[in-house]
Write a protein that holds these residues in place. Structure first.
Motif, PDB file in Angstrom:
ATOM      1  N   GLY A 234     -32.003   7.396  -0.100  1.00  0.00           N
ATOM      2  CA  GLY A 234     -33.374   6.719  -0.407  1.00  0.00           C
ATOM      3  C   GLY A 234     -33.554   5.632   0.929  1.00  0.00           C
ATOM      4  O   GLY A 234     -32.730   5.741   1.864  1.00  0.00           O
ATOM      5  N   HIS A 235     -34.557   4.702   1.004  1.00  0.00           N
ATOM      6  CA  HIS A 235     -34.717   3.799   2.024  1.00  0.00           C
ATOM      7  C   HIS A 235     -33.579   2.722   2.171  1.00  0.00           C
ATOM      8  O   HIS A 235     -33.208   2.482   3.295  1.00  0.00           O
ATOM      9  CB  HIS A 235     -35.928   2.986   1.671  1.00  0.00           C
ATOM     10  N   HIS A 236     -32.937   2.386   1.088  1.00  0.00           N
ATOM     11  CA  HIS A 236     -31.890   1.304   0.931  1.00  0.00           C
ATOM     12  C   HIS A 236     -30.676   1.701  -0.166  1.00  0.00           C
ATOM     13  O   HIS A 236     -29.610   1.139   0.168  1.00  0.00           O
ATOM     14  CB  HIS A 236     -32.469   0.016   0.548  1.00  0.00           C
ATOM     15  N   VAL A 237     -30.969   2.836  -0.827  1.00  0.00           N
ATOM     16  CA  VAL A 237     -30.002   3.187  -1.685  1.00  0.00           C
ATOM     17  C   VAL A 237     -29.530   4.779  -1.562  1.00  0.00           C
ATOM     18  O   VAL A 237     -30.500   5.462  -1.417  1.00  0.00           O
ATOM     19  CB  VAL A 237     -30.104   2.967  -3.021  1.00  0.00           C
ATOM     20  N   ALA A 271     -24.094   3.625  -2.042  1.00  0.00           N
ATOM     21  CA  ALA A 271     -24.371   3.015  -0.697  1.00  0.00           C
ATOM     22  C   ALA A 271     -25.647   2.185  -0.786  1.00  0.00           C
ATOM     23  O   ALA A 271     -26.650   2.798  -1.172  1.00  0.00           O
ATOM     24  CB  ALA A 271     -24.444   3.833   0.480  1.00  0.00           C
ATOM     25  N   VAL A 272     -25.583   0.876  -0.439  1.00  0.00           N
ATOM     26  CA  VAL A 272     -26.753  -0.016  -0.478  1.00  0.00           C
ATOM     27  C   VAL A 272     -26.878  -0.662   1.090  1.00  0.00           C
ATOM     28  O   VAL A 272     -25.746  -0.841   1.700  1.00  0.00           O
ATOM     29  CB  VAL A 272     -26.527  -1.222  -1.383  1.00  0.00           C
ATOM     30  N   LYS A 276     -28.038  -2.013   9.882  1.00  0.00           N
ATOM     31  CA  LYS A 276     -26.830  -2.133  10.657  1.00  0.00           C
ATOM     32  C   LYS A 276     -25.606  -2.535   9.615  1.00  0.00           C
ATOM     33  O   LYS A 276     -24.445  -2.752  10.002  1.00  0.00           O
ATOM     34  CB  LYS A 276     -27.024  -3.176  11.864  1.00  0.00           C
ATOM     35  N   GLU A 277     -25.920  -2.720   8.366  1.00  0.00           N
ATOM     36  CA  GLU A 277     -25.142  -3.128   7.438  1.00  0.00           C
ATOM     37  C   GLU A 277     -25.039  -2.061   6.219  1.00  0.00           C
ATOM     38  O   GLU A 277     -26.067  -1.497   6.023  1.00  0.00           O
ATOM     39  CB  GLU A 277     -25.331  -4.622   6.796  1.00  0.00           C
ATOM     40  N   VAL A 278     -23.974  -2.085   5.707  1.00  0.00           N
ATOM     41  CA  VAL A 278     -23.869  -0.979   4.615  1.00  0.00           C
ATOM     42  C   VAL A 278     -22.679  -1.359   3.560  1.00  0.00           C
ATOM     43  O   VAL A 278     -21.597  -1.854   4.047  1.00  0.00           O
ATOM     44  CB  VAL A 278     -23.556   0.452   4.872  1.00  0.00           C
ATOM     45  N   LEU A 279     -22.963  -1.435   2.157  1.00  0.00           N
ATOM     46  CA  LEU A 279     -21.941  -1.820   1.264  1.00  0.00           C
ATOM     47  C   LEU A 279     -21.746  -0.384   0.601  1.00  0.00           C
ATOM     48  O   LEU A 279     -22.887   0.366   0.141  1.00  0.00           O
ATOM     49  CB  LEU A 279     -22.506  -2.853   0.112  1.00  0.00           C
ATOM     50  N   PHE A 297      -3.165   7.418 -13.809  1.00  0.00           N
ATOM     51  CA  PHE A 297      -3.187   6.238 -12.645  1.00  0.00           C
ATOM     52  C   PHE A 297      -2.894   6.637 -11.465  1.00  0.00           C
ATOM     53  O   PHE A 297      -3.515   6.006 -10.613  1.00  0.00           O
ATOM     54  CB  PHE A 297      -2.319   5.234 -13.262  1.00  0.00           C
ATOM     55  N   LYS A 298      -2.212   7.822 -11.147  1.00  0.00           N
ATOM     56  CA  LYS A 298      -1.884   8.196 -10.079  1.00  0.00           C
ATOM     57  C   LYS A 298      -2.943   9.084  -9.385  1.00  0.00           C
ATOM     58  O   LYS A 298      -3.135   9.434  -8.056  1.00  0.00           O
ATOM     59  CB  LYS A 298      -0.555   9.078  -9.916  1.00  0.00           C
ATOM     60  N   LYS A 299      -3.998   9.491 -10.127  1.00  0.00           N
ATOM     61  CA  LYS A 299      -5.075  10.202  -9.746  1.00  0.00           C
ATOM     62  C   LYS A 299      -6.394   9.664  -9.503  1.00  0.00           C
ATOM     63  O   LYS A 299      -7.309  10.218  -8.920  1.00  0.00           O
ATOM     64  CB  LYS A 299      -5.092  11.496 -10.713  1.00  0.00           C
ATOM     65  N   VAL A 300      -6.515   8.244 -10.063  1.00  0.00           N
ATOM     66  CA  VAL A 300      -7.737   7.758  -9.946  1.00  0.00           C
ATOM     67  C   VAL A 300      -7.800   6.676  -8.962  1.00  0.00           C
ATOM     68  O   VAL A 300      -6.755   5.888  -8.630  1.00  0.00           O
ATOM     69  CB  VAL A 300      -8.050   6.857 -11.105  1.00  0.00           C
ATOM     70  N   TYR A 301      -8.762   6.648  -7.855  1.00  0.00           N
ATOM     71  CA  TYR A 301      -8.853   5.845  -6.732  1.00  0.00           C
ATOM     72  C   TYR A 301     -10.124   5.169  -6.782  1.00  0.00           C
ATOM     73  O   TYR A 301     -11.268   5.698  -6.772  1.00  0.00           O
ATOM     74  CB  TYR A 301      -8.666   6.589  -5.524  1.00  0.00           C
ATOM     75  N   LEU A 302     -10.354   3.777  -6.665  1.00  0.00           N
ATOM     76  CA  LEU A 302     -11.436   3.136  -6.470  1.00  0.00           C
ATOM     77  C   LEU A 302     -11.652   2.261  -5.425  1.00  0.00           C
ATOM     78  O   LEU A 302     -10.515   1.743  -4.909  1.00  0.00           O
ATOM     79  CB  LEU A 302     -11.422   2.058  -7.709  1.00  0.00           C
ATOM     80  N   GLY A 303     -12.728   2.251  -4.561  1.00  0.00           N
ATOM     81  CA  GLY A 303     -12.913   1.428  -3.455  1.00  0.00           C
ATOM     82  C   GLY A 303     -14.255   0.734  -3.042  1.00  0.00           C
ATOM     83  O   GLY A 303     -15.453   1.180  -3.765  1.00  0.00           O
ATOM     84  N   ALA A 304     -14.170  -0.136  -2.213  1.00  0.00           N
ATOM     85  CA  ALA A 304     -15.465  -0.706  -1.676  1.00  0.00           C
ATOM     86  C   ALA A 304     -15.426  -1.075  -0.199  1.00  0.00           C
ATOM     87  O   ALA A 304     -14.220  -1.511   0.204  1.00  0.00           O
ATOM     88  CB  ALA A 304     -15.868  -2.128  -2.430  1.00  0.00           C
ATOM     89  N   ARG A 305     -16.295  -0.726   0.610  1.00  0.00           N
ATOM     90  CA  ARG A 305     -16.392  -1.102   1.942  1.00  0.00           C
ATOM     91  C   ARG A 305     -17.583  -1.693   2.362  1.00  0.00           C
ATOM     92  O   ARG A 305     -18.623  -1.559   2.015  1.00  0.00           O
ATOM     93  CB  ARG A 305     -16.225   0.347   2.819  1.00  0.00           C
ATOM     94  N   PHE A 306     -17.690  -2.694   3.382  1.00  0.00           N
ATOM     95  CA  PHE A 306     -18.661  -3.649   3.631  1.00  0.00           C
ATOM     96  C   PHE A 306     -18.458  -3.503   5.327  1.00  0.00           C
ATOM     97  O   PHE A 306     -17.385  -4.052   5.734  1.00  0.00           O
ATOM     98  CB  PHE A 306     -18.834  -4.690   3.241  1.00  0.00           C
ATOM     99  N   MET A 307     -19.556  -2.999   5.932  1.00  0.00           N
ATOM    100  CA  MET A 307     -19.774  -2.881   7.304  1.00  0.00           C
ATOM    101  C   MET A 307     -20.760  -3.907   8.100  1.00  0.00           C
ATOM    102  O   MET A 307     -21.773  -3.858   7.313  1.00  0.00           O
ATOM    103  CB  MET A 307     -19.918  -1.711   7.911  1.00  0.00           C
ATOM    104  N   LEU A 308     -20.526  -4.858   8.670  1.00  0.00           N
ATOM    105  CA  LEU A 308     -21.464  -5.989   9.419  1.00  0.00           C
ATOM    106  C   LEU A 308     -21.790  -5.673  10.550  1.00  0.00           C
ATOM    107  O   LEU A 308     -20.650  -5.526  11.355  1.00  0.00           O
ATOM    108  CB  LEU A 308     -20.835  -7.345   9.240  1.00  0.00           C
TER     109      LEU A 308
END
Length: 365
Positions: A234-237, A271-272, A276-279, A297-308
């Motif tokens: 999308g435009h932002h998502v 992704a939002v 030039k920025e993305v979460l 618990f060994k098979k599940v991975y969760l994460g967040a990244r923010f680029m500025l």
């Protein structure tokens, strides 16, 4: 040097065993052979978003995304160290025992583990093709008060991997891409237990490495991975779903070794973004069919990244239920980052948890 000489003698011997005789090796985890450090800071999530050469190992279907034709050309190296060990180094706790004898060193191993290692990659990626040469070596040393024989022992564990991977990907329609990776690997995961009563073996590991090198046999194997990515932009998502069949048909090794079993992995990303920025938020579930017979618990991975401004990144997540965090600075030809993470080497949470910090740098564009 903050570790005593006897430890480094043993460590060198263990590294000499990093490609051990065949009967010492068997892969025992769904984890990737190599995870790019910034992705590791984001909880190890990589099926819907991966950094640099991490794409080749995580999901080759990610190659066609992005505007630049050359996605990455360069070298990256990282060094990891147990956080408790790093603190001891700064405080001089371990170094102060350097002259007090081997017994004090062994006593240290019953109260804390020693874990350290390194990674290195040399890679080229564009929108359709990629090649990466890599190696990763991690050494774990820990005391066990009651070993298999009921006696105290010192346990040496090594994870040593290397090889070359080549990937090819296509994006036939805007919402779908498909990628294939071929790989030639060198792999070794010895687990060596030495009873404290076996002084001859301890002396051998400490000093007589030449004899042990003669017993080394290299485990080599070839295999392939198949990756897919479904993307709604999308435009932002953006919404994405990544699927991967890892070690298609099983990756078999020389010397009549066990194969890396075929596994099925799925990931979901949100992704939002601006210009030039993305979460990016992500969830990966590895080894859906439980080929490695590991707990959830060994098979599940969760994460967040923010680029500025496409220059500064921060990340956090959960890797095997253990919090992760990291920062990264991207300059024109130079990148520098720091990642704090943990791994569970045992079978249940808190069994053999290792908390590490990794410093890494790369040169390229």
């Amino acid at each position: 040097m903050f570790l005593k000489k006897s430890f480094w003698k043993v460590s060198i011997a263990v590294l000499a065993l990093g490609v051990p005789s065949a009967n010492l090796w068997a892969k025992g985890s769904n984890e990737l052979l190599y995870t790019e450090p910034f992705d590791l800071a984001a909880g190890g999530t990589s099926l819907t978003r991966a950094s640099q050469e991490g794409i080749v190992f995580a999901n080759p279907a990610l190659l066609p995304l992005g505007g630049a034709w050359i996605r990455w050309l360069g070298f990256q190296a990282g060094f990891m160290l147990d956080r408790g060990l790093a603190q001891s180094a700064q405080g001089g706790d371990i170094g102060s025992a350097a002259g007090t004898g081997d017994s004090d060193f062994v006593d240290e191993l019953f109260s804390k583990s020693l874990h350290f290692g390194q990674t290195a990659t040399l890679s080229f990626l564009n929108q359709n093709f990629a090649v990466s040469v890599f190696d990763r070596v991690e050494v774990d040393v820990a005391g066990e008060r009651f070993g298999d024989s009921g006696l105290p022992s010192v346990n040496f564990g090594v994870e040593a991997y290397g090889g070359i991977l080549t990937s090819y990907a296509l994006r036939p329609v805007r919402w779908f891409s498909l990628g294939l990776t071929a790989k030639h690997l060198y792999a070794s995961e010895p687990q060596i237990k030495v009873p404290l009563t076996d002084q001859e073996k301890i002396r051998q590991l400490s000093s007589n490495t030449d004899e042990l090198k003669d017993e080394i046999a290299l485990n080599q194997g070839t295999g392939s991975d198949l990756g897919m990515l479904f993307l709604w932009q999308g435009h932002h998502v953006d919404l994405s779903m990544g699927l991967k069949v890892e070690d298609v048909g099983g990756t078999r090794f020389t010397g009549d070794q066990k194969a890396f079993p075929q596994t099925y992995n799925a990931g979901f990303g949100l992704a939002v973004h601006g210009t030039k920025e993305v979460l990016h938020l992500s969830l990966d579930y590895r080894d859906i069919g439980n080929a490695y017979e590991e707990k959830t618990f060994k098979k599940v991975y969760l994460g967040a990244r923010f680029m500025l401004r496409n220059m500064f990144g921060i990340a956090c997540g959960l890797y095997q239920g253990i919090p992760t965090a990291g920062v990264r600075m991207d300059l024109v030809l130079f990148k520098l980052g720091l990642t704090a993470y943990g791994r569970e080497l045992g079978t249940y949470p808190g069994d053999k948890q290792r908390n590490m910090v990794m410093l890494y740098t790369s040169f390229g564009f």
